[in-house]
Design a protein around this motif. Structure first.
Motif, PDB file in Angstrom:
ATOM      1  N   VAL A 135     -11.162  12.647  11.171  1.00  0.00           N
ATOM      2  CA  VAL A 135     -12.147  12.261  11.812  1.00  0.00           C
ATOM      3  C   VAL A 135     -12.405  13.640  12.529  1.00  0.00           C
ATOM      4  CG1 VAL A 135     -14.407  11.485  12.670  1.00  0.00           C
ATOM      5  CG2 VAL A 135     -13.380  10.142  12.127  1.00  0.00           C
ATOM      6  N   ASN A 136     -13.040  14.732  12.213  1.00  0.00           N
ATOM      7  CA  ASN A 136     -13.667  15.944  12.856  1.00  0.00           C
ATOM      8  C   ASN A 136     -15.162  16.372  12.491  1.00  0.00           C
ATOM      9  OD1 ASN A 136     -13.232  17.986  14.210  1.00  0.00           O
ATOM     10  ND2 ASN A 136     -11.583  18.765  12.479  1.00  0.00           N
ATOM     11  N   ASP A 137     -15.575  16.338  13.535  1.00  0.00           N
ATOM     12  CA  ASP A 137     -17.331  16.885  13.731  1.00  0.00           C
ATOM     13  C   ASP A 137     -17.336  16.507  13.355  1.00  0.00           C
ATOM     14  OD1 ASP A 137     -16.300  18.307  16.237  1.00  0.00           O
ATOM     15  OD2 ASP A 137     -15.523  19.628  14.805  1.00  0.00           O
ATOM     16  N   GLY A 138     -17.353  15.305  12.619  1.00  0.00           N
ATOM     17  CA  GLY A 138     -18.414  14.240  11.211  1.00  0.00           C
ATOM     18  C   GLY A 138     -17.616  14.840   9.452  1.00  0.00           C
ATOM     19  N   LYS A 139     -16.757  14.916  10.013  1.00  0.00           N
ATOM     20  CA  LYS A 139     -16.335  15.375   8.981  1.00  0.00           C
ATOM     21  C   LYS A 139     -15.237  14.327   8.549  1.00  0.00           C
ATOM     22  CE  LYS A 139     -16.757  20.589   7.484  1.00  0.00           C
ATOM     23  NZ  LYS A 139     -19.060  20.038   7.455  1.00  0.00           N
ATOM     24  N   VAL A 140     -14.959  13.545   7.089  1.00  0.00           N
ATOM     25  CA  VAL A 140     -13.724  12.539   7.601  1.00  0.00           C
ATOM     26  C   VAL A 140     -13.086  12.787   6.546  1.00  0.00           C
ATOM     27  CG1 VAL A 140     -12.966  10.462   6.690  1.00  0.00           C
ATOM     28  CG2 VAL A 140     -15.322  11.000   8.515  1.00  0.00           C
ATOM     29  N   LYS A 141     -11.490  13.342   6.420  1.00  0.00           N
ATOM     30  CA  LYS A 141     -10.467  13.082   5.190  1.00  0.00           C
ATOM     31  C   LYS A 141      -9.802  12.276   5.059  1.00  0.00           C
ATOM     32  CE  LYS A 141      -9.609  18.182   5.433  1.00  0.00           C
ATOM     33  NZ  LYS A 141      -9.506  19.044   5.770  1.00  0.00           N
ATOM     34  N   GLY A 142      -9.877  12.013   4.048  1.00  0.00           N
ATOM     35  CA  GLY A 142      -9.153  10.211   4.252  1.00  0.00           C
ATOM     36  C   GLY A 142      -8.065  10.614   2.899  1.00  0.00           C
ATOM     37  N   SER A 143      -6.939  10.558   3.033  1.00  0.00           N
ATOM     38  CA  SER A 143      -5.999   9.864   2.152  1.00  0.00           C
ATOM     39  C   SER A 143      -4.844   9.148   1.655  1.00  0.00           C
ATOM     40  CB  SER A 143      -4.712  11.424   2.100  1.00  0.00           C
ATOM     41  OG  SER A 143      -4.234  11.039   3.672  1.00  0.00           O
ATOM     42  N   SER A 144      -4.401   8.852   1.312  1.00  0.00           N
ATOM     43  CA  SER A 144      -3.234   7.543   1.010  1.00  0.00           C
ATOM     44  C   SER A 144      -2.878   8.265  -0.263  1.00  0.00           C
ATOM     45  CB  SER A 144      -4.121   6.154  -0.263  1.00  0.00           C
ATOM     46  OG  SER A 144      -3.366   5.192  -0.100  1.00  0.00           O
ATOM     47  N   GLU A 145      -1.415   7.399  -0.422  1.00  0.00           N
ATOM     48  CA  GLU A 145      -0.341   7.766  -1.594  1.00  0.00           C
ATOM     49  C   GLU A 145       0.555   5.865  -1.787  1.00  0.00           C
ATOM     50  OE1 GLU A 145       3.211  10.436  -0.738  1.00  0.00           O
ATOM     51  OE2 GLU A 145       3.922   9.255  -2.198  1.00  0.00           O
ATOM     52  N   PHE A 146       0.120   5.509  -2.828  1.00  0.00           N
ATOM     53  CA  PHE A 146       1.069   4.781  -3.711  1.00  0.00           C
ATOM     54  C   PHE A 146       1.235   5.236  -4.888  1.00  0.00           C
ATOM     55  CE2 PHE A 146      -3.358   4.231  -3.536  1.00  0.00           C
ATOM     56  CZ  PHE A 146      -3.602   3.300  -5.341  1.00  0.00           C
ATOM     57  N   LYS A 147       2.164   2.823  -5.487  1.00  0.00           N
ATOM     58  CA  LYS A 147       2.926   3.290  -6.761  1.00  0.00           C
ATOM     59  C   LYS A 147       1.949   2.420  -6.768  1.00  0.00           C
ATOM     60  CE  LYS A 147       7.120   5.265  -5.406  1.00  0.00           C
ATOM     61  NZ  LYS A 147       7.259   6.112  -6.618  1.00  0.00           N
ATOM     62  N   LEU A 148       2.192   2.228  -8.487  1.00  0.00           N
ATOM     63  CA  LEU A 148       1.735   1.258  -9.041  1.00  0.00           C
ATOM     64  C   LEU A 148       2.252   1.132  -9.743  1.00  0.00           C
ATOM     65  CD1 LEU A 148      -2.778   1.903  -9.367  1.00  0.00           C
ATOM     66  CD2 LEU A 148      -2.024   0.113  -8.228  1.00  0.00           C
ATOM     67  N   LYS A 149       2.245  -0.129 -11.152  1.00  0.00           N
ATOM     68  CA  LYS A 149       3.335  -0.310 -12.326  1.00  0.00           C
ATOM     69  C   LYS A 149       2.466  -0.796 -13.252  1.00  0.00           C
ATOM     70  CE  LYS A 149       7.021  -3.622 -13.151  1.00  0.00           C
ATOM     71  NZ  LYS A 149       7.934  -4.431 -13.108  1.00  0.00           N
ATOM     72  N   PRO A 150       2.349   0.405 -14.671  1.00  0.00           N
ATOM     73  CA  PRO A 150       1.312   0.521 -15.373  1.00  0.00           C
ATOM     74  C   PRO A 150       1.418  -1.247 -16.321  1.00  0.00           C
ATOM     75  CG  PRO A 150       2.840   1.823 -16.090  1.00  0.00           C
ATOM     76  CD  PRO A 150       3.467   1.138 -14.660  1.00  0.00           C
ATOM     77  N   GLU A 151       3.043  -1.654 -15.887  1.00  0.00           N
ATOM     78  CA  GLU A 151       2.766  -2.664 -16.648  1.00  0.00           C
ATOM     79  C   GLU A 151       1.800  -4.565 -16.449  1.00  0.00           C
ATOM     80  OE1 GLU A 151       4.672  -1.399 -16.614  1.00  0.00           O
ATOM     81  OE2 GLU A 151       6.358  -1.650 -18.386  1.00  0.00           O
ATOM     82  N   ASP A 152       1.444  -3.871 -14.545  1.00  0.00           N
ATOM     83  CA  ASP A 152       1.002  -5.220 -13.691  1.00  0.00           C
ATOM     84  C   ASP A 152      -0.618  -5.483 -14.625  1.00  0.00           C
ATOM     85  OD1 ASP A 152       2.603  -5.839 -12.507  1.00  0.00           O
ATOM     86  OD2 ASP A 152       2.438  -4.705 -11.029  1.00  0.00           O
ATOM     87  N   PHE A 153      -0.872  -4.659 -15.285  1.00  0.00           N
ATOM     88  CA  PHE A 153      -2.375  -4.374 -15.476  1.00  0.00           C
ATOM     89  C   PHE A 153      -2.286  -4.025 -17.125  1.00  0.00           C
ATOM     90  CE2 PHE A 153      -2.140  -1.999 -11.150  1.00  0.00           C
ATOM     91  CZ  PHE A 153      -3.160  -2.506 -10.836  1.00  0.00           C
ATOM     92  N   ASN A 154      -1.176  -5.120 -18.039  1.00  0.00           N
ATOM     93  CA  ASN A 154      -1.397  -5.246 -19.269  1.00  0.00           C
ATOM     94  C   ASN A 154      -1.359  -3.504 -20.315  1.00  0.00           C
ATOM     95  OD1 ASN A 154      -1.027  -6.702 -21.174  1.00  0.00           O
ATOM     96  ND2 ASN A 154      -3.736  -7.316 -21.604  1.00  0.00           N
ATOM     97  N   ILE A 155      -0.555  -2.698 -19.220  1.00  0.00           N
ATOM     98  CA  ILE A 155      -1.017  -1.494 -20.212  1.00  0.00           C
ATOM     99  C   ILE A 155       0.584  -1.625 -20.901  1.00  0.00           C
ATOM    100  CG2 ILE A 155      -0.761   1.381 -20.403  1.00  0.00           C
ATOM    101  CD1 ILE A 155      -2.487   0.898 -16.983  1.00  0.00           C
ATOM    102  N   SER A 156       0.676  -1.804 -22.030  1.00  0.00           N
ATOM    103  CA  SER A 156       1.924  -2.239 -22.465  1.00  0.00           C
ATOM    104  C   SER A 156       3.022  -0.744 -23.115  1.00  0.00           C
ATOM    105  CB  SER A 156       1.867  -3.046 -23.788  1.00  0.00           C
ATOM    106  OG  SER A 156       0.628  -2.612 -24.404  1.00  0.00           O
ATOM    107  N   ILE A 157       3.376  -0.214 -22.950  1.00  0.00           N
ATOM    108  CA  ILE A 157       4.119   1.224 -23.108  1.00  0.00           C
ATOM    109  C   ILE A 157       5.684   0.754 -23.843  1.00  0.00           C
ATOM    110  CG2 ILE A 157       6.054   3.230 -22.160  1.00  0.00           C
ATOM    111  CD1 ILE A 157       4.177   2.094 -19.295  1.00  0.00           C
ATOM    112  N   PRO A 158       5.353   1.459 -25.640  1.00  0.00           N
ATOM    113  CA  PRO A 158       6.019   1.024 -26.756  1.00  0.00           C
ATOM    114  C   PRO A 158       7.761   1.343 -26.309  1.00  0.00           C
ATOM    115  CG  PRO A 158       4.405   2.750 -27.679  1.00  0.00           C
ATOM    116  CD  PRO A 158       4.181   2.680 -25.871  1.00  0.00           C
ATOM    117  N   SER A 159       8.630   0.868 -26.641  1.00  0.00           N
ATOM    118  CA  SER A 159      10.326   1.146 -26.021  1.00  0.00           C
ATOM    119  C   SER A 159      10.605   2.306 -26.393  1.00  0.00           C
ATOM    120  CB  SER A 159      10.975  -0.366 -26.629  1.00  0.00           C
ATOM    121  OG  SER A 159      10.953   0.046 -28.418  1.00  0.00           O
ATOM    122  N   ILE A 160       9.852   2.798 -27.730  1.00  0.00           N
ATOM    123  CA  ILE A 160      10.424   4.655 -27.574  1.00  0.00           C
ATOM    124  C   ILE A 160       9.990   5.430 -26.676  1.00  0.00           C
ATOM    125  CG2 ILE A 160       8.157   5.063 -29.568  1.00  0.00           C
ATOM    126  CD1 ILE A 160      10.380   5.976 -31.688  1.00  0.00           C
TER     127      ILE A 160
END
Lengths: 181, 301
Positions: A135-160
């Protein structure tokens, strides 16, 4: 009668609002990255909708998946059509909260831990990620970094093509907003 | 009353999300529709799809001989017609291509430009329209053999060997699975048999139906109004296809009564008939390469 209800509603909302300390943007950033020896995948979206309520210590994000741009057009097409199925499930969203105290009117850097639910491809998963708010004089900067697994969201990736996509996709989130008065 | 307000303020972040989504509805501009077709050909007819800016697509189109040519010819597999082609995207709307087809040893080139782009959602642009212009140059020159050999092609001048196609490709992706394309066609032959017209009009209709996320069944039909070709018996070209997409490849299995893959040859000069079993089996394979620096590299972190 209707008028009375409306008036009461307005009073209630205003009252609730006074507890809020909102910071909202429509131009937040989310990028995700995967790096393998076979293929680098980079996608970015600069139209992320985000709101943080510092008073009530909760926040929300929403983004249209079609807004992610890839340098390789074909990847973008496959992302939308085959992986996230953006025609069926157009949005990804997140709602969450944090416990650390912070004020949007006091300058400082706050390290927080955000807990909440991420919805993608019609699957909702609880996640917990570290984030930084500056927070800097009413201006807000937010950031984040993380990892996700596609398979956790039922996104299937073909073996090829499985070897071309990392098991864990790195996600970067950056927002820039002004604290609403 | 105040208690109720406290309850509201203590409500979880879902009300914040609703606020965002309401704002999104108001502020979001429509997106261009993507992936109307998987490939740049329905089967023989070009689709509104083209390589993206900086992308090069190598296409191999292959047709075996007629299925009804008997076991001596191994039901057509002994013979082959081949077109090798390169498609390149100059911008996201403008594409060019070159190719060579073994039938009549023909070289071809084309320019395709996306005039209008379909957008998602209602009250927006309902169709994608591309204009296609092709030029074909046949180099076939049979040497005089035994008496009675046809020297029609040998005696053609350079100009007479050239023919043109102009098409308007009007396509709509009706749903995630179904897309259709209407293609009014104008062909011009610098040389035509005296019984045939030099200028020929036709209309193609085609479409695809996805059966899985990565496969579709395609159909196309080229209607050639009668009275334009009289020197030989010609049939309307009708083709069936099966698209299989794997990563950067699209593989199309094809059944058609046309032997050629060039507009000037299959639209007005299809001699085969489905009823008689003059069916050509074959495939199209395309592979996409990103060749410019910009198309290769993604955004930096």
């Amino acid at each position: 009668m209707k008028k009375t209800v409306a008036t009461i509603a307005i009073i209630i909302i205003c009252h609730a609002w006074s507890y809020s300390q909102l910071c909202m943007t429509r131009t937040g950033f989310i990028g995700f990255y995967s790096k393998t020896s076979l293929e680098d995948i980079n996608a970015e979206n600069n139209q992320v909708y985000s709101v943080i309520d510092a008073g009530k210590k909760n926040l929300a994000f929403s983004v249209l998946l079609k807004g992610f741009t890839f340098k390789k057009e074909l990847m973008q097409q496959h992302f939308n059509e085959n992986y996230v199925e953006s025609d069926k499930y157009p949005k990804a969203s997140f709602t969450g909260s944090f416990t650390e105290d912070l004020s949007l009117t006091t300058n400082g850097v706050y390290k927080i831990t955000v807990k909440g639910n991420l919805t993608l491809h019609n699957i909702t998963k609880p996640i917990e990620v570290p984030a930084t708010l500056e927070v800097n004089d009413g201006k807000v900067k937010g950031s984040s970094e993380f990892k996700l697994k596609p398979e956790d969201f039922n996104i299937s990736i073909p073996s090829i093509v499985r070897d071309k996509i990392e098991n864990q996709i790195t996600v970067h989130v950056k927002i820039d907003c002004n604290a609403a008065k | 009353m105040l208690l109720f307000a406290e309850a509201l303020s203590a409500q979880d972040s879902s009300s914040l999300l609703k606020m965002l989504n309401d704002s999104m509805v108001v502020n979001t501009k429509p997106f261009y529709t993507r992936g109307t077709f998987k490939a740049t050909r329905i089967i023989n007819t070009q689709t509104v799809e083209a390589p993206a800016a900086g992308a090069l697509s190598v296409i191999i189109q292959h047709r075996f001989g007629q299925l009804n040519s008997g076991s001596y010819n191994f039901f057509g597999l002994d013979n082959a017609t081949l077109r090798l082609g390169l498609d390149y995207g100059i911008t996201d709307r403008l594409a060019v291509g070159i190719g060579r087809c073994s039938l009549l040893k023909t070289y071809d080139g084309y320019v395709k430009y996306k005039l209008l782009r379909q957008t998602d959602g209602s009250n927006q642009m309902p169709v994608t329209i591309s204009a296609l212009g092709t030029i074909n140059y046949l180099t076939f020159k049979p040497v005089a053999g035994p008496t009675g050999s046809d020297l029609t092609y040998t005696n053609l001048s350079t100009t007479e060997r050239i023919s043109y196609t102009t098409q308007l490709l009007i396509a709509r992706k009706f749903s995630r699975n179904f897309s259709a394309q209407l293609t009014p066609t104008y062909l011009h032959y610098n040389h035509a048999d005296s019984a045939d017209k030099n200028n020929i009009f036709a209309l193609a209709i085609g479409g695809r139906m996805k059966i899985t996320k990565r496969m579709s069944i395609n159909v196309e039909y080229n209607y050639l109004p009668s009275g334009q070709i009289a020197s030989t018996t010609v049939h309307d070209s009708f083709s069936l296809g099966w698209d299989i997409e794997t990563g950067g490849h699209v593989f199309q299995l094809v059944f058609s009564n046309s032997q050629s893959m060039l507009e000037t040859q299959y639209i007005a000069k299809t001699a085969g008939s489905w009823g008689k079993g003059d069916i050509y089996f074959g495939f199209n394979i395309s592979r996409n390469f990103n060749i410019t620096k910009k198309a290769k590299s993604g955004p930096k972190i």
